[in-house]
Write a protein that holds these residues in place. Structure first.
Motif, PDB file in Angstrom:
ATOM      1  N   ASN A   1       0.836  -1.185   0.000  1.00 51.66           N
ATOM      2  CA  ASN A   1       0.000   0.000   0.000  1.00 51.66           C
ATOM      3  C   ASN A   1       0.881   1.250   0.000  1.00 51.66           C
ATOM      4  OD1 ASN A   1      -2.430   1.688   0.266  1.00 51.66           O
ATOM      5  ND2 ASN A   1      -3.409  -0.251   0.840  1.00 51.66           N
TER       6      ASN A   1
ATOM      7  N   ASP B   1      -4.890   4.764   9.580  1.00 52.69           N
ATOM      8  CA  ASP B   1      -6.291   4.619   9.149  1.00 52.69           C
ATOM      9  C   ASP B   1      -6.609   3.164   8.788  1.00 52.69           C
ATOM     10  OD1 ASP B   1      -6.527   7.360   9.467  1.00 52.69           O
ATOM     11  OD2 ASP B   1      -6.915   7.801   7.354  1.00 52.69           O
ATOM     12  N   MET B   2      -5.643   2.464   8.215  1.00 57.99           N
ATOM     13  CA  MET B   2      -5.832   1.032   7.930  1.00 57.99           C
ATOM     14  C   MET B   2      -6.100   0.281   9.245  1.00 57.99           C
ATOM     15  SD  MET B   2      -5.153   0.153   4.513  1.00 57.99           S
ATOM     16  CE  MET B   2      -4.158  -1.321   4.367  1.00 57.99           C
TER      17      MET B   2
ATOM     18  N   HIS C   1      -9.571   1.093  10.470  1.00 59.95           N
ATOM     19  CA  HIS C   1     -10.658   0.496   9.694  1.00 59.95           C
ATOM     20  C   HIS C   1     -10.735  -1.027   9.873  1.00 59.95           C
ATOM     21  CE1 HIS C   1     -13.879   0.332   6.856  1.00 59.95           C
ATOM     22  NE2 HIS C   1     -13.291  -0.720   6.326  1.00 59.95           N
TER      23      HIS C   1
ATOM     24  N   GLN D   1       4.076   2.711  -4.031  1.00 59.85           N
ATOM     25  CA  GLN D   1       3.871   1.409  -3.372  1.00 59.85           C
ATOM     26  C   GLN D   1       4.989   1.069  -2.393  1.00 59.85           C
ATOM     27  OE1 GLN D   1       3.342  -1.099  -6.942  1.00 59.85           O
ATOM     28  NE2 GLN D   1       1.277  -1.536  -6.190  1.00 59.85           N
TER      29      GLN D   1
ATOM     30  N   HIS E   1      -0.173   0.356  -8.482  1.00 61.43           N
ATOM     31  CA  HIS E   1      -0.946   1.434  -7.869  1.00 61.43           C
ATOM     32  C   HIS E   1      -1.506   0.985  -6.527  1.00 61.43           C
ATOM     33  CE1 HIS E   1      -0.866   3.683 -11.672  1.00 61.43           C
ATOM     34  NE2 HIS E   1      -0.958   2.494 -12.234  1.00 61.43           N
ATOM     35  N   THR E   2      -1.879   1.971  -5.695  1.00 58.24           N
ATOM     36  CA  THR E   2      -2.412   1.648  -4.368  1.00 58.24           C
ATOM     37  C   THR E   2      -3.867   2.102  -4.186  1.00 58.24           C
ATOM     38  OG1 THR E   2      -1.587   3.720  -3.420  1.00 58.24           O
ATOM     39  CG2 THR E   2      -0.109   1.805  -3.322  1.00 58.24           C
TER      40      THR E   2
ATOM     41  N   VAL F   1     -16.559  -0.454   3.170  1.00 56.60           N
ATOM     42  CA  VAL F   1     -15.461   0.523   3.323  1.00 56.60           C
ATOM     43  C   VAL F   1     -16.007   1.900   2.948  1.00 56.60           C
ATOM     44  CG1 VAL F   1     -13.050   1.056   2.770  1.00 56.60           C
ATOM     45  CG2 VAL F   1     -13.854  -1.313   2.545  1.00 56.60           C
ATOM     46  N   PRO F   2     -16.796   2.506   3.842  1.00 57.67           N
ATOM     47  CA  PRO F   2     -17.477   3.758   3.485  1.00 57.67           C
ATOM     48  C   PRO F   2     -16.507   4.946   3.426  1.00 57.67           C
ATOM     49  CG  PRO F   2     -18.391   2.748   5.508  1.00 57.67           C
ATOM     50  CD  PRO F   2     -17.098   2.051   5.198  1.00 57.67           C
TER      51      PRO F   2
ATOM     52  N   GLN G   1     -15.438   8.198   7.034  1.00 63.41           N
ATOM     53  CA  GLN G   1     -15.486   7.647   8.387  1.00 63.41           C
ATOM     54  C   GLN G   1     -14.810   8.625   9.350  1.00 63.41           C
ATOM     55  OE1 GLN G   1     -17.835   5.438   8.010  1.00 63.41           O
ATOM     56  NE2 GLN G   1     -16.797   3.849   9.186  1.00 63.41           N
TER      57      GLN G   1
ATOM     58  N   TYR H   1     -12.928   8.219  11.739  1.00 67.43           N
ATOM     59  CA  TYR H   1     -11.561   7.865  12.141  1.00 67.43           C
ATOM     60  C   TYR H   1     -10.547   7.989  11.006  1.00 67.43           C
ATOM     61  CZ  TYR H   1     -13.528   3.490  10.360  1.00 67.43           C
ATOM     62  OH  TYR H   1     -14.164   2.551   9.586  1.00 67.43           O
ATOM     63  N   TYR H   2     -10.946   8.459   9.827  1.00 61.44           N
ATOM     64  CA  TYR H   2      -9.960   8.667   8.763  1.00 61.44           C
ATOM     65  C   TYR H   2      -9.209   9.981   8.986  1.00 61.44           C
ATOM     66  CZ  TYR H   2     -12.440   5.192   5.750  1.00 61.44           C
ATOM     67  OH  TYR H   2     -13.023   4.077   5.217  1.00 61.44           O
ATOM     68  N   ASP H   3      -7.868   9.907   9.009  1.00 61.65           N
ATOM     69  CA  ASP H   3      -7.042  11.120   9.054  1.00 61.65           C
ATOM     70  C   ASP H   3      -6.485  11.480   7.677  1.00 61.65           C
ATOM     71  OD1 ASP H   3      -7.208  11.610  11.839  1.00 61.65           O
ATOM     72  OD2 ASP H   3      -5.803   9.958  12.183  1.00 61.65           O
ATOM     73  N   HIS H   4      -6.385  10.485   6.801  1.00 60.91           N
ATOM     74  CA  HIS H   4      -5.786  10.700   5.478  1.00 60.91           C
ATOM     75  C   HIS H   4      -6.885  11.157   4.515  1.00 60.91           C
ATOM     76  CE1 HIS H   4      -2.795  10.046   2.310  1.00 60.91           C
ATOM     77  NE2 HIS H   4      -3.752   9.478   1.594  1.00 60.91           N
TER      78      HIS H   4
ATOM     79  N   GLU I   1      -6.594  14.044  -0.033  1.00 56.17           N
ATOM     80  CA  GLU I   1      -6.759  13.801  -1.472  1.00 56.17           C
ATOM     81  C   GLU I   1      -8.199  13.481  -1.869  1.00 56.17           C
ATOM     82  OE1 GLU I   1      -3.594  11.205  -3.156  1.00 56.17           O
ATOM     83  OE2 GLU I   1      -2.647  11.469  -1.197  1.00 56.17           O
TER      84      GLU I   1
ATOM     85  N   MET J   1      -8.875   7.397   0.862  1.00 56.53           N
ATOM     86  CA  MET J   1      -8.540   6.409   1.899  1.00 56.53           C
ATOM     87  C   MET J   1      -9.330   5.104   1.692  1.00 56.53           C
ATOM     88  SD  MET J   1      -6.402   5.835   4.291  1.00 56.53           S
ATOM     89  CE  MET J   1      -6.326   4.083   4.765  1.00 56.53           C
TER      90      MET J   1
ATOM     91  N   HIS K   1      -7.508   3.012  -0.834  1.00 55.10           N
ATOM     92  CA  HIS K   1      -6.341   2.285  -0.318  1.00 55.10           C
ATOM     93  C   HIS K   1      -6.775   1.016   0.429  1.00 55.10           C
ATOM     94  CE1 HIS K   1      -3.545   5.308  -1.540  1.00 55.10           C
ATOM     95  NE2 HIS K   1      -3.970   6.227  -0.704  1.00 55.10           N
ATOM     96  N   ILE K   2      -7.814   1.133   1.237  1.00 52.34           N
ATOM     97  CA  ILE K   2      -8.270  -0.042   2.012  1.00 52.34           C
ATOM     98  C   ILE K   2      -8.797  -1.126   1.077  1.00 52.34           C
ATOM     99  CG2 ILE K   2      -9.955  -0.860   3.719  1.00 52.34           C
ATOM    100  CD1 ILE K   2      -9.789   1.991   4.973  1.00 52.34           C
TER     101      ILE K   2
ATOM    102  N   ALA L   1      -7.943  -1.621  -1.985  1.00 54.63           N
ATOM    103  CA  ALA L   1      -6.823  -2.222  -2.726  1.00 54.63           C
ATOM    104  C   ALA L   1      -6.159  -3.322  -1.905  1.00 54.63           C
ATOM    105  CB  ALA L   1      -5.805  -1.145  -3.116  1.00 54.63           C
TER     106      ALA L   1
END
Lengths: 147, 147, 147
Positions: free
Chosen positions: A53, A63-64, A67, A117, B45-46, B72-73, B76, B78-81, B84, B89, B92-93, B95
């Motif tokens: 990732n 965040d991973m 989640h 990556q 890619h990620t 994977v909504p 959320q 709790y997402y800090d990222h 973009e 985010m 990424h999860i 992927a």
């Protein structure tokens, strides 16, 4: 064509997602000889895992963790496998949702990862201890490559 | 034994799950020479990924998109990222839940997919752009095969 | 270097997670010849899957079934692909969350699994029937191994 196989023991890390690309690379000093091939990374555990990732922002890794804790909570009423602690059964489920092994192309002496990556070790236990990897390269060093 | 390695750039596609088996096959014109081996498909890619799933009904692909959006909504707490965009985010999860690479057996000059199996590109961003794949074949063309 | 490829048909099993390590091992009688290599196991279906997880406690396997049923429920209002029964679309999603193929290192004539690792067949349908696997070994039997 050749096969190179080695083992790598990773130091214990706290629960969470950790970037280990540089540590994997250092364990493969003769990767620069490889013209084309594949690197296989295998983790010999069922409560830690691997994934590929984003390699830049630490927020992605935290965040991973958040989640996966939401998607696979501890103390679900339907868990019977509870004797090793509340973090144990979720760790097994997360390990199967993520990866026990990764296969990465090698080109011109380096892993052909995309710009963003990186390789993650995902530690799913509160106190997981050291983790063992088996690294296998199948590659050609010379002009056997057809394309 | 030989290794063949090449790259394939996929055109930008809308967010969702897309069948790309035929496009992969066209990128491997000399697959018919291969007696036995493995095809490795890697996405660099990620926030897009690969998977193998049902190749007939478009409903499967749209139901996959709906279910991954539920599991994977976006947005959320709790997402800090988040810098973009709200689709980043979760991309990424997804992927990591799906696959960065696939390995498929080759037999008698063709991928040994089951009757209902196809290769999917999973585009997790709203505007993901073109996506780069690395294709690696390790195979034998003659009677080195033992079984 | 050599490639060995064979097929294995697994008997029908009830819905759930099943340990098949011994059955895979029996299908590879000449594994003991292999000095170093990789075993690739591929399932030719889109509603059953493979994973590696804990090989000792049957509770882990039943908890996995319970959790995947919670994470991927039947009869979601957004499923359009419902014609083959309420267990069908969840089976496709579970197959993509888990694995269509596994790659396992081989060392000194045996799979280099960790102490607690076993290979699971995950049957996601209520009546899935027999399941076909393709097994591919890429290996060296002699001193071609560099490490």
């Amino acid at each position: 064509m050749m096969i190179r196989q080695s083992t790598l023991t990773l130091d214990a890390r706290p629960r969470g997602f950790h970037l280990i690309t540089a540590e994997i690379r250092r364990a493969l000093p003769d990767l620069s000889d490889v013209r084309a091939g594949l690197l296989h990374v295998f983790i010999q555990h069922t409560s830690a895992s691997l994934t590929i990732n984003e390699n830049a922002s630490p927020d992605v890794r935290s965040d991973m963790e958040d989640h996966f804790n939401e998607m696979v909570p501890e103390n679900q009423p339907y868990y019977d496998h509870t004797i090793e602690g509340s973090d144990d059964m979720p760790a097994h489920i997360k390990a199967s949702l993520l990866d026990t092994s990764l296969t990465i192309p090698i080109r011109h002496g380096e892993m052909a990862l995309g710009t963003w990556q990186g390789i993650y070790l995902n530690e799913h236990r509160d106190h997981g201890g050291r983790r063992s990897l088996v690294l296998t390269i199948k590659a050609t060093t010379v002009d056997e490559t057809a394309t």
